[in-house]
Motif scaffolding. Sequence first.
Motif, PDB file in Angstrom:
ATOM      1  N   LEU A 123      -1.007   0.574 -11.803  1.00  0.00           N
ATOM      2  CA  LEU A 123      -0.675   0.370 -10.385  1.00  0.00           C
ATOM      3  C   LEU A 123      -1.879  -0.144  -9.599  1.00  0.00           C
ATOM      4  O   LEU A 123      -1.757  -1.052  -8.774  1.00  0.00           O
ATOM      5  CB  LEU A 123      -0.189   1.691  -9.770  1.00  0.00           C
ATOM      6  CG  LEU A 123       1.195   2.180 -10.210  1.00  0.00           C
ATOM      7  CD1 LEU A 123       1.438   3.597  -9.711  1.00  0.00           C
ATOM      8  CD2 LEU A 123       2.280   1.244  -9.700  1.00  0.00           C
ATOM      9  N   ILE A 124      -3.059   0.411  -9.869  1.00  0.00           N
ATOM     10  CA  ILE A 124      -4.269  -0.029  -9.182  1.00  0.00           C
ATOM     11  C   ILE A 124      -4.648  -1.451  -9.622  1.00  0.00           C
ATOM     12  O   ILE A 124      -5.111  -2.257  -8.798  1.00  0.00           O
ATOM     13  CB  ILE A 124      -5.436   0.950  -9.439  1.00  0.00           C
ATOM     14  CG1 ILE A 124      -5.131   2.313  -8.809  1.00  0.00           C
ATOM     15  CG2 ILE A 124      -6.744   0.405  -8.883  1.00  0.00           C
ATOM     16  CD1 ILE A 124      -4.976   2.283  -7.302  1.00  0.00           C
ATOM     17  N   LEU A 152       1.748   6.581  -6.826  1.00  0.00           N
ATOM     18  CA  LEU A 152       0.585   7.353  -7.278  1.00  0.00           C
ATOM     19  C   LEU A 152       0.784   8.844  -7.006  1.00  0.00           C
ATOM     20  O   LEU A 152       0.326   9.688  -7.786  1.00  0.00           O
ATOM     21  CB  LEU A 152      -0.681   6.863  -6.568  1.00  0.00           C
ATOM     22  CG  LEU A 152      -1.245   5.508  -7.005  1.00  0.00           C
ATOM     23  CD1 LEU A 152      -2.408   5.108  -6.119  1.00  0.00           C
ATOM     24  CD2 LEU A 152      -1.683   5.534  -8.468  1.00  0.00           C
ATOM     25  N   THR A 199      -2.496  -3.789  -7.704  1.00  0.00           N
ATOM     26  CA  THR A 199      -2.906  -3.802  -6.299  1.00  0.00           C
ATOM     27  C   THR A 199      -4.178  -4.613  -6.105  1.00  0.00           C
ATOM     28  O   THR A 199      -4.304  -5.369  -5.133  1.00  0.00           O
ATOM     29  CB  THR A 199      -3.120  -2.361  -5.788  1.00  0.00           C
ATOM     30  OG1 THR A 199      -1.968  -1.570  -6.117  1.00  0.00           O
ATOM     31  CG2 THR A 199      -3.318  -2.352  -4.283  1.00  0.00           C
ATOM     32  N   LEU A 228      -5.395   9.517  -2.653  1.00  0.00           N
ATOM     33  CA  LEU A 228      -4.585   8.474  -3.287  1.00  0.00           C
ATOM     34  C   LEU A 228      -4.370   7.296  -2.337  1.00  0.00           C
ATOM     35  O   LEU A 228      -4.395   6.139  -2.757  1.00  0.00           O
ATOM     36  CB  LEU A 228      -3.236   9.053  -3.732  1.00  0.00           C
ATOM     37  CG  LEU A 228      -3.302  10.098  -4.852  1.00  0.00           C
ATOM     38  CD1 LEU A 228      -1.937  10.716  -5.088  1.00  0.00           C
ATOM     39  CD2 LEU A 228      -3.834   9.473  -6.138  1.00  0.00           C
ATOM     40  N   VAL A 252       0.832  -1.214   0.000  1.00  0.00           N
ATOM     41  CA  VAL A 252       0.000   0.000   0.000  1.00  0.00           C
ATOM     42  C   VAL A 252       0.865   1.263   0.000  1.00  0.00           C
ATOM     43  O   VAL A 252       0.586   2.218  -0.744  1.00  0.00           O
ATOM     44  CB  VAL A 252      -0.959  -0.006   1.211  1.00  0.00           C
ATOM     45  CG1 VAL A 252      -1.590   1.373   1.398  1.00  0.00           C
ATOM     46  CG2 VAL A 252      -2.034  -1.056   1.033  1.00  0.00           C
ATOM     47  N   GLU A 256      -7.537   5.377  -2.290  1.00  0.00           N
ATOM     48  CA  GLU A 256      -7.663   4.589  -3.519  1.00  0.00           C
ATOM     49  C   GLU A 256      -6.813   3.328  -3.461  1.00  0.00           C
ATOM     50  O   GLU A 256      -7.257   2.234  -3.845  1.00  0.00           O
ATOM     51  CB  GLU A 256      -7.248   5.438  -4.724  1.00  0.00           C
ATOM     52  CG  GLU A 256      -7.678   4.898  -6.065  1.00  0.00           C
ATOM     53  CD  GLU A 256      -9.101   5.278  -6.422  1.00  0.00           C
ATOM     54  OE1 GLU A 256      -9.560   4.824  -7.493  1.00  0.00           O
ATOM     55  OE2 GLU A 256      -9.745   6.013  -5.665  1.00  0.00           O
ATOM     56  N   ALA A 257      -5.581   3.458  -2.974  1.00  0.00           N
ATOM     57  CA  ALA A 257      -4.661   2.321  -2.896  1.00  0.00           C
ATOM     58  C   ALA A 257      -5.166   1.266  -1.918  1.00  0.00           C
ATOM     59  O   ALA A 257      -5.154   0.065  -2.211  1.00  0.00           O
ATOM     60  CB  ALA A 257      -3.268   2.796  -2.483  1.00  0.00           C
ATOM     61  N   VAL A 259       2.637   1.675  -3.469  1.00  0.00           N
ATOM     62  CA  VAL A 259       1.669   2.088  -4.489  1.00  0.00           C
ATOM     63  C   VAL A 259       1.246   3.537  -4.272  1.00  0.00           C
ATOM     64  O   VAL A 259       1.161   4.323  -5.229  1.00  0.00           O
ATOM     65  CB  VAL A 259       0.433   1.154  -4.486  1.00  0.00           C
ATOM     66  CG1 VAL A 259      -0.679   1.727  -5.364  1.00  0.00           C
ATOM     67  CG2 VAL A 259       0.816  -0.229  -4.965  1.00  0.00           C
ATOM     68  N   THR A 260       0.989   3.910  -3.026  1.00  0.00           N
ATOM     69  CA  THR A 260       0.594   5.291  -2.720  1.00  0.00           C
ATOM     70  C   THR A 260       1.704   6.265  -3.083  1.00  0.00           C
ATOM     71  O   THR A 260       1.443   7.348  -3.636  1.00  0.00           O
ATOM     72  CB  THR A 260       0.252   5.437  -1.221  1.00  0.00           C
ATOM     73  OG1 THR A 260      -0.769   4.503  -0.877  1.00  0.00           O
ATOM     74  CG2 THR A 260      -0.238   6.843  -0.919  1.00  0.00           C
TER      75      THR A 260
END
Length: 445
Positions: free
Chosen positions: A407-408, A368, A411, A379, A361, A382-383, A364-365
């Motif tokens: 990326l999403i 983003l 995830t 963001l 997380v 969202e992650a 990814v954040t």
Amino acid sequence: MKQKFDIHSLSPAQILSLGYLIIIVVGTGLLSLPIATIQEGGMNVLDALFTATSATAVTGLIVENTAEFFTTFGQAVIMFLIQIGGLGLMTMATLFALLVGREITLKERLIIQEDLDQFKLAGLIKLVKYVVTVALSIEAVGAFLLFLRFVQDMPVGRALYFGIFHSISAFNNAGFDIFGNSLENFTGDIVVNLVITSLFIIGGIGFAVIAQVYNNKRNFKKFSLHTKMVLSITAILIIAGMLVAFTLEYNNPETLGQLTLGEKTLASYFLAVTPRTAGFNTVPTGGLRSSTLLFMIILMFIGASPGSTGGGIKTTTFGVLGAVLYARVVGRDDIEVFKRRLDKNDIYNAISIVFIAMLLVLVVTMLLNITEQAEFLALLFEAVSAFGTVGLSTGITGGLSRIGRVLIIITMFAGRVGPLTIIVAIAQRKAKANYKYAKERILVG
């Protein structure tokens, strides 16, 4: 000389990851067809991949409005992917094998065990039959109840279709809707709220728990430690979430501020339950206060329970960490819950899952924040929503860049298959060493 690929040499974790990947690829192909959307020429591949992953991972994040962009065929594909993703790839594959009269091999049973998060191989086929029967029965009841409510506002055929779609989406904790604004038109509708929340609570506690509650006639003392932990933690999180949502959003004009006391209570209850990987919303998520969003991030990260249709690190993982913390505070060596001592492997797994999930997380954040223009909290939300396969969003999903969407996608896939399963699938397990090194202590904290 190149070694020939042999699927039989793959571990259960690798086969499971590959299987979900294949389903997503097939779903992407179907959603890319011109017949699936109202857009001339069909959906572009990246957006189709995003939608197929979101449906298979029972997440609910969307880059295009499901109600307005997809045809009935496209919505049916999404519904089918949700059903596969929610019940589990191996559940559906086993059901098909049983229907054609094929024997289930030991290797396949190991994969089923991995997919359904079970301890033992014994009774797996019986469990698969039970899962399918229970799931379809509950979905049918949910669809009928929703049909009775929707038929008051729309034609019979449309009401039946809407009932089936939303029952499947809710039970599988997917969060996809075909109203266009989730359930914001039903904020104060007690029938829709209670039916939908009941569906994703039942779907989120796990099939083994459902079976034990039914067989033991709701006698809490006779439940296994797993069932006791799932039910207790689920109840605590719902009650705590409801109280926090009601308190923080009570005067917020964008969410609960304009509602009656009864509607505020109902909406607060829905806000407490939906982050547990359900993804529906009855008030605008983007209108929630930052403090509420932060609390919902915690609920989304925890998610549903093992062997269920939901994602997240799971309620029992959260419970194990809580038990470890309590044992450290009171100075106990053994980690105990409900007068039972936890196995050290379960403790190690829980710590590993949380560490891997937090790392995923955060990475990814961070990425983003580099590729997108949105605020940090949006963001992060969202992650975590993608990892927990929740599907709630503050409204930024459709505006994500191509890199952000990739990326999403990654995830969501990791959240559905499970971070530990993916790590095991990638890594090669080493044989246990027949020696131990000398022990030495370090300073921590």
